[in-house]
Design a protein around this motif. Sequence first.
Motif, PDB file in Angstrom:
ATOM      1  N   TYR A  89       0.785  -1.198   0.100  1.00  0.00           N
ATOM      2  CA  TYR A  89      -0.003   0.047   0.019  1.00  0.00           C
ATOM      3  C   TYR A  89       0.927   1.052   0.074  1.00  0.00           C
ATOM      4  O   TYR A  89       1.744   1.444   0.812  1.00  0.00           O
ATOM      5  N   VAL A  90       0.769   2.168  -1.010  1.00  0.00           N
ATOM      6  CA  VAL A  90       1.507   3.233  -0.965  1.00  0.00           C
ATOM      7  C   VAL A  90       0.131   4.485  -0.831  1.00  0.00           C
ATOM      8  O   VAL A  90      -0.303   4.724  -1.917  1.00  0.00           O
ATOM      9  N   PRO A  91       0.227   4.968   0.475  1.00  0.00           N
ATOM     10  CA  PRO A  91      -0.976   6.070   0.458  1.00  0.00           C
ATOM     11  C   PRO A  91      -0.840   7.429   0.045  1.00  0.00           C
ATOM     12  O   PRO A  91       0.567   7.818  -0.320  1.00  0.00           O
TER      13      PRO A  91
ATOM     14  N   LEU B 116       2.102  10.905   3.241  1.00  0.00           N
ATOM     15  CA  LEU B 116       3.413  10.018   3.337  1.00  0.00           C
ATOM     16  C   LEU B 116       3.315   9.283   4.775  1.00  0.00           C
ATOM     17  O   LEU B 116       3.519   9.874   5.878  1.00  0.00           O
ATOM     18  N   ALA B 117       3.420   7.947   4.507  1.00  0.00           N
ATOM     19  CA  ALA B 117       3.297   7.042   5.671  1.00  0.00           C
ATOM     20  C   ALA B 117       4.704   6.669   6.163  1.00  0.00           C
ATOM     21  O   ALA B 117       4.946   5.506   5.998  1.00  0.00           O
ATOM     22  N   ILE B 118       5.489   7.484   6.529  1.00  0.00           N
ATOM     23  CA  ILE B 118       6.902   7.145   6.792  1.00  0.00           C
ATOM     24  C   ILE B 118       7.064   7.794   8.203  1.00  0.00           C
ATOM     25  O   ILE B 118       6.560   8.992   8.652  1.00  0.00           O
TER      26      ILE B 118
ATOM     27  N   PHE C 184      11.825  -1.448   8.990  1.00  0.00           N
ATOM     28  CA  PHE C 184      10.798  -1.842   9.961  1.00  0.00           C
ATOM     29  C   PHE C 184       9.600  -2.153   9.088  1.00  0.00           C
ATOM     30  O   PHE C 184       8.876  -3.105   9.674  1.00  0.00           O
ATOM     31  N   PHE C 185       8.959  -1.398   8.044  1.00  0.00           N
ATOM     32  CA  PHE C 185       7.865  -1.840   7.263  1.00  0.00           C
ATOM     33  C   PHE C 185       7.834  -3.309   6.870  1.00  0.00           C
ATOM     34  O   PHE C 185       7.055  -4.071   6.610  1.00  0.00           O
TER      35      PHE C 185
ATOM     36  N   LEU D 162       7.683  -6.045   9.256  1.00  0.00           N
ATOM     37  CA  LEU D 162       6.086  -6.448   9.901  1.00  0.00           C
ATOM     38  C   LEU D 162       5.451  -7.694   8.915  1.00  0.00           C
ATOM     39  O   LEU D 162       4.612  -7.994   9.070  1.00  0.00           O
ATOM     40  N   TYR D 163       6.105  -7.912   7.721  1.00  0.00           N
ATOM     41  CA  TYR D 163       5.948  -8.975   7.211  1.00  0.00           C
ATOM     42  C   TYR D 163       6.598 -10.236   7.355  1.00  0.00           C
ATOM     43  O   TYR D 163       6.510 -11.213   6.534  1.00  0.00           O
TER      44      TYR D 163
ATOM     45  N   ASN E 190       8.157   6.629   0.611  1.00  0.00           N
ATOM     46  CA  ASN E 190       6.770   6.175   0.867  1.00  0.00           C
ATOM     47  C   ASN E 190       6.514   4.918  -0.183  1.00  0.00           C
ATOM     48  O   ASN E 190       6.056   4.008   0.386  1.00  0.00           O
ATOM     49  N   MET E 191       7.120   4.973  -1.375  1.00  0.00           N
ATOM     50  CA  MET E 191       6.819   3.933  -2.278  1.00  0.00           C
ATOM     51  C   MET E 191       7.502   2.846  -1.743  1.00  0.00           C
ATOM     52  O   MET E 191       6.989   1.513  -1.912  1.00  0.00           O
TER      53      MET E 191
ATOM     54  N   CYS F 245       8.742   2.075   0.905  1.00  0.00           N
ATOM     55  CA  CYS F 245       8.214   1.176   2.197  1.00  0.00           C
ATOM     56  C   CYS F 245       7.021   0.347   1.979  1.00  0.00           C
ATOM     57  O   CYS F 245       6.702  -0.753   2.478  1.00  0.00           O
ATOM     58  N   GLY F 246       6.186   0.559   0.705  1.00  0.00           N
ATOM     59  CA  GLY F 246       5.051  -0.130   0.270  1.00  0.00           C
ATOM     60  C   GLY F 246       5.496  -1.411  -0.433  1.00  0.00           C
ATOM     61  O   GLY F 246       4.512  -2.334  -0.804  1.00  0.00           O
TER      62      GLY F 246
ATOM     63  N   MET G  87       7.879  -9.947  16.298  1.00  0.00           N
ATOM     64  CA  MET G  87       6.965  -8.918  15.687  1.00  0.00           C
ATOM     65  C   MET G  87       6.685  -7.497  16.685  1.00  0.00           C
ATOM     66  O   MET G  87       7.141  -6.538  16.378  1.00  0.00           O
TER      67      MET G  87
ATOM     68  N   LEU H  83      10.102  -5.755  17.211  1.00  0.00           N
ATOM     69  CA  LEU H  83      10.279  -4.866  16.165  1.00  0.00           C
ATOM     70  C   LEU H  83       9.525  -3.576  16.521  1.00  0.00           C
ATOM     71  O   LEU H  83      10.222  -2.561  16.371  1.00  0.00           O
TER      72      LEU H  83
ATOM     73  N   LEU I 125       0.452  10.555  10.511  1.00  0.00           N
ATOM     74  CA  LEU I 125       1.291  10.020   9.320  1.00  0.00           C
ATOM     75  C   LEU I 125       0.791   9.006   8.319  1.00  0.00           C
ATOM     76  O   LEU I 125       1.505   8.657   7.699  1.00  0.00           O
ATOM     77  N   ASP I 126      -0.367   8.390   9.097  1.00  0.00           N
ATOM     78  CA  ASP I 126      -0.755   7.353   8.066  1.00  0.00           C
ATOM     79  C   ASP I 126      -0.123   6.015   8.213  1.00  0.00           C
ATOM     80  O   ASP I 126      -0.253   4.965   7.472  1.00  0.00           O
ATOM     81  N   THR I 127       0.918   6.045   9.116  1.00  0.00           N
ATOM     82  CA  THR I 127       1.798   4.776   9.210  1.00  0.00           C
ATOM     83  C   THR I 127       0.863   3.743   9.830  1.00  0.00           C
ATOM     84  O   THR I 127       1.280   2.511   9.667  1.00  0.00           O
TER      85      THR I 127
ATOM     86  N   ARG J 255      -0.418   1.111   7.331  1.00  0.00           N
ATOM     87  CA  ARG J 255       0.491   0.233   7.316  1.00  0.00           C
ATOM     88  C   ARG J 255       0.646  -0.967   8.267  1.00  0.00           C
ATOM     89  O   ARG J 255       0.851  -1.953   8.102  1.00  0.00           O
TER      90      ARG J 255
ATOM     91  N   LEU K 257      -2.446  -3.118   8.405  1.00  0.00           N
ATOM     92  CA  LEU K 257      -2.261  -4.149   7.233  1.00  0.00           C
ATOM     93  C   LEU K 257      -1.244  -5.207   7.406  1.00  0.00           C
ATOM     94  O   LEU K 257      -1.448  -6.294   6.957  1.00  0.00           O
ATOM     95  N   SER K 258      -0.390  -5.097   8.306  1.00  0.00           N
ATOM     96  CA  SER K 258       0.422  -6.174   8.659  1.00  0.00           C
ATOM     97  C   SER K 258       0.040  -7.078   9.768  1.00  0.00           C
ATOM     98  O   SER K 258      -1.081  -6.756  10.393  1.00  0.00           O
TER      99      SER K 258
ATOM    100  N   LYS L 247      -6.949  10.902   6.576  1.00  0.00           N
ATOM    101  CA  LYS L 247      -7.385  10.765   5.226  1.00  0.00           C
ATOM    102  C   LYS L 247      -8.669  10.220   5.079  1.00  0.00           C
ATOM    103  O   LYS L 247      -9.603  10.563   4.489  1.00  0.00           O
TER     104      LYS L 247
END
Lengths: 313, 367
Positions: free
Chosen positions: A77-79, A82-84, A96-97, A100-101, A141-142, A144-145, B1, B4, B189-191, B194, B197-198, B362
């Motif tokens: 997901y690239v919101p 800026l989700a950073i 970090f992002f 999470l996976y 931002n991209m 990270c997604g 997790m 982290l 920040l909209d983080t 993400r 989603l994880s 948003k």
Amino acid sequence: MDILSIQNLKKSFKDMVAVDGLSLSIGEKEVHGILGPNGAGKSTTINCILGLLEYDSGTVSFEDGKSSKKWSKNIGYVPQDLAIYPELTPTENIQFFCSLYGFKGEELKNRTQRALEFVGLTEVKDKKAGEFSGGMKRRLNMACGIAHSPKLIIMDEPTVGIDPQSRNRILENVRALNEAGATILYTTHYMPEIEEICNKITVIDHGKVIATGTKSDIMSRMGKDTELLIEFSEGKGNIDQFVHQVSEFSDVHHIEQEKWICKIRHPKNIVMIDKIIELTIKNQLSIQNIKNQEPSLEEIFLSLTGKELRDQK
Amino acid sequence: MFRLLLKKELKVFFTNKGNLAFILFLPILMISIFSVALGNYIKADYGTFEEGKVLYYEEDASAEIMNRFWIITDKIADATGVTFEQTDDYEKAQEAVEASKAYGVIRITEEGFDYFRSTFNEPEGGELVRTLFVQLANANISQPMSIQNIKLDAKQLDSKIYYTFSALAFSIMFMGVLIANSVYNEKELDTIERIKLSKAGIGGMMASKILTGICCGIVQVIVAFAFSNLILGVNWGNKLIWIVMVFILLILFSAVFGSVIGMISKNKSMCQSSVLMFSMLCGYMGGSITPLYLLENMPVLTTIIKISPLYWTNQALTSLYNGIVDEKTLYCICILIGLSVLVSLVFMLITTAGKKKFVSRKEAASV
């Protein structure tokens, strides 16, 4: 094979219907653009797809009928915002992002490195993201997604408010991701971006799909007119009389004159060129350039929704 | 997790110089300022009986009354070590009592005894002596009077000691503001999208924020411990582990409260001001600014202050400082754990029963 299928999706907020029976399917390795003015239901649809928002009815299913919860590791997901983390470096943000996976160790390092290289931030990998320009932040931002190599990447207006170079870079990245096998769902207000990178387009307004298909599909279905653009040699003949005479033809829907250039809109199925040439000779005009042009996507959008895209921002 | 998330939280938290200054200097600043500026409020030393004295003023008392007075005061003096001194100016004696120079002043008249004490400044030792005196004075004269040999092992409690604990507890309450801010920033920040989603999810994120708050709170306790020990010469006593445990539970509560407010707030100013106001109110009502003994003697307030978790914390810390693990400590532990659980449950109820998804800026805008 469809990677994402949305059937009759409905979502209301109190009395306001945001998404109204929207159906959409996205095939594998497609770059699918979603167009719509503000309030059309784009973001709500994306949030429903991602599972961030509960919807009232309908279905959202991914590959093999899986739900977003079960398939979420395959989604990048690239919101739009800026989700950073500005306090962290690009390396730390991506790590970090990506972690999470479930990625760790060498694998995590390699993926981070690849993502940095992909968006061109290797040289500034140890600087704090807060110090970056808008374009660099967008690229991060991209990154990270996409660092976890998702099958479907959802990009919500990823080029808003950046310089043309950074925008080009991001569009190149989108193309490269698609070539590498990723399916991309892309929303934007910039029509040229959609025209440039998307091979399938869905136009939505008031939460409903207005048109969907390839650009030529939409044009052939929606664009019934064609436009003849004629450029005359300057100072020769009577152009005003020519314009007057042409406008009297019943098949001409619109004529526009700017100095020695004329734009004549008429139905596609009517052949006008003979009559135009005849009038050109009569009025002693000399044609320098003549071409038939299709209406732009923006014009089609305007005719579909009655709204200008760029005015929405 | 979770590791982290925690690692990232700590990194983000400690790269912010404001946060760092808050953690390291706020307790020192508050302890220093309060113990100096409000030093005069803590005159009511919880002194030993040996250091205490009671004044008496003779006013046309008969020999019989005086004889009874000597019997009572001899017994109290023997049992506690408190001295009784005669004064010939009743008003000056009252002033001395108000200034904590004496436990009280007894006016002896033909009708009996009139015990004067300071309404707001009576120390624990003074309260005990007064109770003994009243009991003995009301006892049947024909029966032999006896009192238990009472020793009060209370330590001297001055402003430095009082505010080492209460100001530290107050600054820990402010930790909630940082945590609320940190949670709100994820939304801003909209983080948070993400993270949602994880695999980590909202629960993991909130837990990592709370644990970050606890880590920072522990750093504050260490800083305050070092400062009060080395600079102010405050010995935290032999119940150190209990004291630290009470502080950790207070941090837990403030972090849970802060993170929930951060999640449910619709804008940043609402988020910050609500936690800040709550912390200030808790601090004032809990005796972190005005000493507890003053608040306890004010009508209405004496009841209201009991709703502040800091009231129970400060009560417990005073007992623990004196080496006593009493019911106040247990109440405090139960209340802090209970409140943390209650706030979490309320949040869960809002999210599940109301089926409310906490949307980002948003998403809210798109609505």
